[in-house]
Design an enzyme around this catalytic site. Structure first.
Site, short mmCIF file in Angstrom:
data_model
loop_
_atom_site.label_atom_id
_atom_site.label_comp_id
_atom_site.label_asym_id
_atom_site.label_seq_id
_atom_site.Cartn_x
_atom_site.Cartn_y
_atom_site.Cartn_z
N GLY A 128 0.84 -1.14 -0.01
CA GLY A 128 0.13 0.05 0.07
C GLY A 128 0.80 1.28 -0.18
O GLY A 128 0.28 2.27 -0.02
N GLN A 129 2.29 1.11 -0.33
CA GLN A 129 2.96 2.34 -0.18
C GLN A 129 2.45 3.28 -1.27
O GLN A 129 2.01 2.77 -2.39
CB GLN A 129 4.36 2.06 -0.17
CG GLN A 129 5.16 1.28 0.62
CD GLN A 129 4.97 -0.14 0.62
OE1 GLN A 129 4.00 -0.83 0.16
NE2 GLN A 129 5.64 -0.71 1.33
N ARG A 130 2.80 4.38 -1.18
CA ARG A 130 2.08 5.36 -2.19
C ARG A 130 2.66 5.15 -3.67
O ARG A 130 2.00 5.09 -4.49
CB ARG A 130 2.35 6.99 -1.82
CG ARG A 130 2.04 7.85 -2.84
CD ARG A 130 2.17 9.27 -1.94
NE ARG A 130 1.50 9.66 -1.26
CZ ARG A 130 0.16 10.32 -1.11
NH1 ARG A 130 -0.31 10.34 -2.02
NH2 ARG A 130 -0.47 10.50 -0.29
N THR A 131 4.23 4.82 -3.72
CA THR A 131 4.67 4.39 -4.89
C THR A 131 3.86 3.17 -5.72
O THR A 131 3.93 2.92 -6.86
CB THR A 131 6.12 4.18 -4.92
OG1 THR A 131 6.22 3.31 -3.97
CG2 THR A 131 6.76 5.37 -4.74
N LEU A 132 3.26 2.09 -4.59
CA LEU A 132 2.53 0.90 -5.40
C LEU A 132 1.33 1.07 -5.60
O LEU A 132 0.64 0.47 -6.25
CB LEU A 132 2.91 -0.07 -4.37
CG LEU A 132 4.28 -0.53 -3.83
CD1 LEU A 132 4.38 -1.55 -2.71
CD2 LEU A 132 5.07 -1.11 -5.06
#
Ligand code: G3D
Ligand code: MG
Length: 202
Positions: A69-73
């Site tokens: 769920g990281q922003r980049t993902l």
């Protein structure tokens, strides 16, 4: 025999469901899944891609996708939408700083065509942490009452104590089963007339 009936009959044989776990990073998605699967929950690293867990729950085979769920993902989440029966949105109830981000990400998912028919379970996780938001606070912070497009439910839970994890899964499975397996006749008729209205649940 209508197309819907054929699709349902095939799925009926398989009794399979596809469940997608999403939420901001650090919400506890991977920990919840490990706990549900009876695995050790110590030392879990952030999910950089995705994990798939398959287990039988009651008489259903659940294919559960746990995506980082990281922003980049987050732009990659859309690669996992296809054929999703239930979306489980996991929230870190102690994370008051990111409730706006959490709400916006959830509401943009609900606009996705490929998630249109999915049941939505919101897990207000980390209830074991003192001072965390309760499920009513999370419901309001995420503006869940405005959701009319999906069946939804929110449950307070803890991946550490196991509180409400099985209950949440039960709700999702029952809601999906009610739609896929037990309402063929009703839906076949109504789908020819107009989209089935869906009432918000709590
Ligand atoms: P994610 O998969 O949503 O990114 P993780 O989240 O499952 O990796 O969990 C992130 C951190 O939150 C982990 O701690 C994990 O132990 C913790 N966590 C998850 N669920 C709960 C919960 O219900 N209660 C508490 N107290 N902690 C929880 P670390 O320290 O390893 O980063
Ligand atoms: Mg993870």
């Amino acid at each position: 025999m209508g197309l819907l009936t054929i699709i349902r009959k095939n799925r009926q044989k398989e009794k399979e469901m596809r469940i997608l776990f999403l939420g901001l990073d650090n919400a506890g998605k991977t920990t919840i899944l490990k706990k549900l699967n009876g695995e050790d929950i110590m030392g879990i690293s952030p999910t950089l891609g995705f994990n798939i867990k398959t287990f039988v729950h009651r008489k259903y085979t659940l294919n559960i996708w746990d995506v980082g769920g990281q922003r980049t993902l987050r732009p990659y989440w859309r690669n996992y939408f296809e054929q999703t029966d239930a979306l489980v949105w996991v929230v870190d109830s102690g994370d008051r700083m990111r409730t706006q981000d959490c709400k916006e990400e959830l509401h943009s998912l609900l606009l996705e065509d490929r998630l249109a028919g999915a049941s939505l379970l919101v897990f207000a996780n980390k209830q074991d942490i003192q001072g965390s938001m309760n499920s009513t606070e999370i419901r309001d912070a995420l503006d869940l009452l405005s959701i009319k497009s999906h069946h939804w439910k929110i449950l307070p839970c803890s991946a550490v104590t196991g509180e409400n994890l099985v209950e949440g899964l039960d709700w999702a499975v029952d809601d999906v089963a009610g739609r896929l397996y037990y309402s063929t006749a009703v839906e076949d008729v109504s789908s020819r007339i107009s989209p089935r209205p869906i009432a918000a649940q709590q």
